[in-house]
Design an enzyme around this catalytic site. Structure first.
Site, mmCIF file in Angstrom:
data_model
loop_
_atom_site.group_PDB
_atom_site.id
_atom_site.type_symbol
_atom_site.label_atom_id
_atom_site.label_comp_id
_atom_site.label_asym_id
_atom_site.label_seq_id
_atom_site.Cartn_x
_atom_site.Cartn_y
_atom_site.Cartn_z
ATOM 1 N N ASP A 163 0.837 -1.199 0.000
ATOM 2 C CA ASP A 163 0.000 0.000 0.000
ATOM 3 C C ASP A 163 0.873 1.250 0.000
ATOM 4 O O ASP A 163 1.737 1.417 0.869
ATOM 5 C CB ASP A 163 -0.899 -0.019 1.242
ATOM 6 C CG ASP A 163 -1.937 1.089 1.256
ATOM 7 O OD1 ASP A 163 -2.027 1.839 0.269
ATOM 8 O OD2 ASP A 163 -2.667 1.181 2.258
ATOM 9 N N GLY A 173 -2.270 -4.650 -1.909
ATOM 10 C CA GLY A 173 -2.276 -3.211 -1.766
ATOM 11 C C GLY A 173 -3.243 -2.700 -0.710
ATOM 12 O O GLY A 173 -3.473 -3.343 0.319
ATOM 13 N N HIS A 174 -3.826 -1.542 -1.013
ATOM 14 C CA HIS A 174 -4.642 -0.806 -0.050
ATOM 15 C C HIS A 174 -5.891 -1.574 0.365
ATOM 16 O O HIS A 174 -6.203 -1.674 1.551
ATOM 17 C CB HIS A 174 -5.026 0.535 -0.680
ATOM 18 C CG HIS A 174 -5.695 1.507 0.242
ATOM 19 N ND1 HIS A 174 -5.084 2.003 1.369
ATOM 20 C CD2 HIS A 174 -6.923 2.090 0.186
ATOM 21 C CE1 HIS A 174 -5.908 2.856 1.980
ATOM 22 N NE2 HIS A 174 -7.025 2.912 1.295
ATOM 23 N N PHE A 175 -6.620 -2.096 -0.609
ATOM 24 C CA PHE A 175 -7.859 -2.818 -0.328
ATOM 25 C C PHE A 175 -7.581 -4.316 -0.248
ATOM 26 O O PHE A 175 -7.957 -5.098 -1.123
ATOM 27 C CB PHE A 175 -8.919 -2.488 -1.383
ATOM 28 C CG PHE A 175 -9.520 -1.124 -1.213
ATOM 29 C CD1 PHE A 175 -10.386 -0.851 -0.166
ATOM 30 C CD2 PHE A 175 -9.215 -0.096 -2.092
ATOM 31 C CE1 PHE A 175 -10.945 0.415 0.004
ATOM 32 C CE2 PHE A 175 -9.778 1.169 -1.933
ATOM 33 C CZ PHE A 175 -10.641 1.424 -0.881
#
Length: 297
Positions: free
Chosen positions: A247, A273-275
């Site tokens: 992320d 990553g982020h999600f």
């Protein structure tokens, strides 16, 4: 016991409800037995409780799982930013009212992105109610605010119209899709409807100003980091970290410092990553179930 005659897990349907909190309609998803331990799921930007759409039924056989949308997000009310203060303090007021209205006397908190400062502010108000933390790319330490935050920090330091407009790109479709794709090795695992749904919310008339107000307000969370950390040290909630290590928004440098303050801590840095739920949802669900069961929660 063989797979053929194994006892099936009880299936709990997801219910989609709305409750009135402080003159706002708060939409939420809920599943699981009313008598089961509660997990309160707090979403991030720019999404909604939709980010938990797969996790909720996964956890519902063991927990009562509840995920609200904040005002300005998802299916909750979206009052104009001139009539409703879009600040993290005010969003916490809404979530606190939501918890009180639903009668949640004890709960574990799943916090992600914006959900972290909202959840930690709530924990400062209701410390004895928080049984455990599940942290997914949710920051509480200065070490976690790196390069992505530079233009937002400039806005905090000088909230001019020019610095506000410099952040408009963050609510455009390209940036929304990037949040899902960045740091993900196999993008075929991503459901494109996620960023499409998020973008529909961002593109509503007036929503850009809402998000800009919240970008500015995020700066008020940073001075509270010592208070959040003091809560960790005093109350020692058992904490599971499941963090997308690729992320760029909340990099893993923000995950490491939790070990300074928490004694019962389990950390998993995931190759995504982020999600992280989009690619590692089953792993996260299994780790939550195992961790909270081990803690007898």
């Amino acid at each position: 016991m063989t797979a053929a005659n194994a006892s099936p897990r009880e299936v709990f349907p997801v219910h989609y409800k709305t409750v009135r909190i402080k003159e706002q309609d708060v939409f939420y998803r809920e599943a699981g037995s009313q008598s089961a331990p509660v997990i309160l799921l707090l979403h991030g930007f720019p999404t909604s409780s939709n980010m938990f759409r797969n996790l909720i039924p996964r956890l519902a056989p063991s927990f009562r799982v509840i995920a609200p949308d904040y005002p300005g997000f998802g299916m909750s009310s979206m009052p104009d930013h001139t009539s409703f203060a879009y600040t993290f303090e005010n969003l916490t007021n809404i979530v606190e009212g939501f918890v009180t209205t639903l009668g949640l006397s004890k709960y574990s908190l799943y916090v992600m992105d914006y959900g972290a400062p909202i959840g930690y502010r709530l924990a400062l108000r209701q410390p004895d109610r928080v049984q455990a933390l599940i942290v997914q790319n949710g920051n509480a330490y200065d070490e976690g605010l790196l390069k992505f935050w530079d233009p937002i920090k400039a806005y905090w330091a000088s909230p001019t119209q020019a610095n506000r407009e410099a952040l408009y790109f963050l609510v455009e479709q390209k940036a929304t899709q990037w949040q899902y794709e960045n740091g993900v090795a196999d993008k075929t695992l991503l459901d494109p409807t996620t960023w499409i749904v998020d973008q529909v919310g961002l593109d509503r008339a007036g929503n850009r100003d809402i998000q800009m107000d919240l970008f500015l307000s995020y700066g008020t969370n940073v001075p509270l980091y010592p208070d959040f950390q003091a809560f960790f040290r005093k109350y020692q909630p058992p904490t599971l970290i499941v963090w997308g290590k690729n992320d760029f928004i909340f990099p893993p440098e923000g995950a490491a410092p939790y070990s300074r303050d928490l004694k019962i801590l389990e950390t998993h840095l995931l190759d995504t990553g982020h999600f992280a739920l989009e690619t590692h949802g089953e792993e996260i669900g299994s780790r939550i179930e195992g961790f909270l069961t081990k803690q007898k929660l």
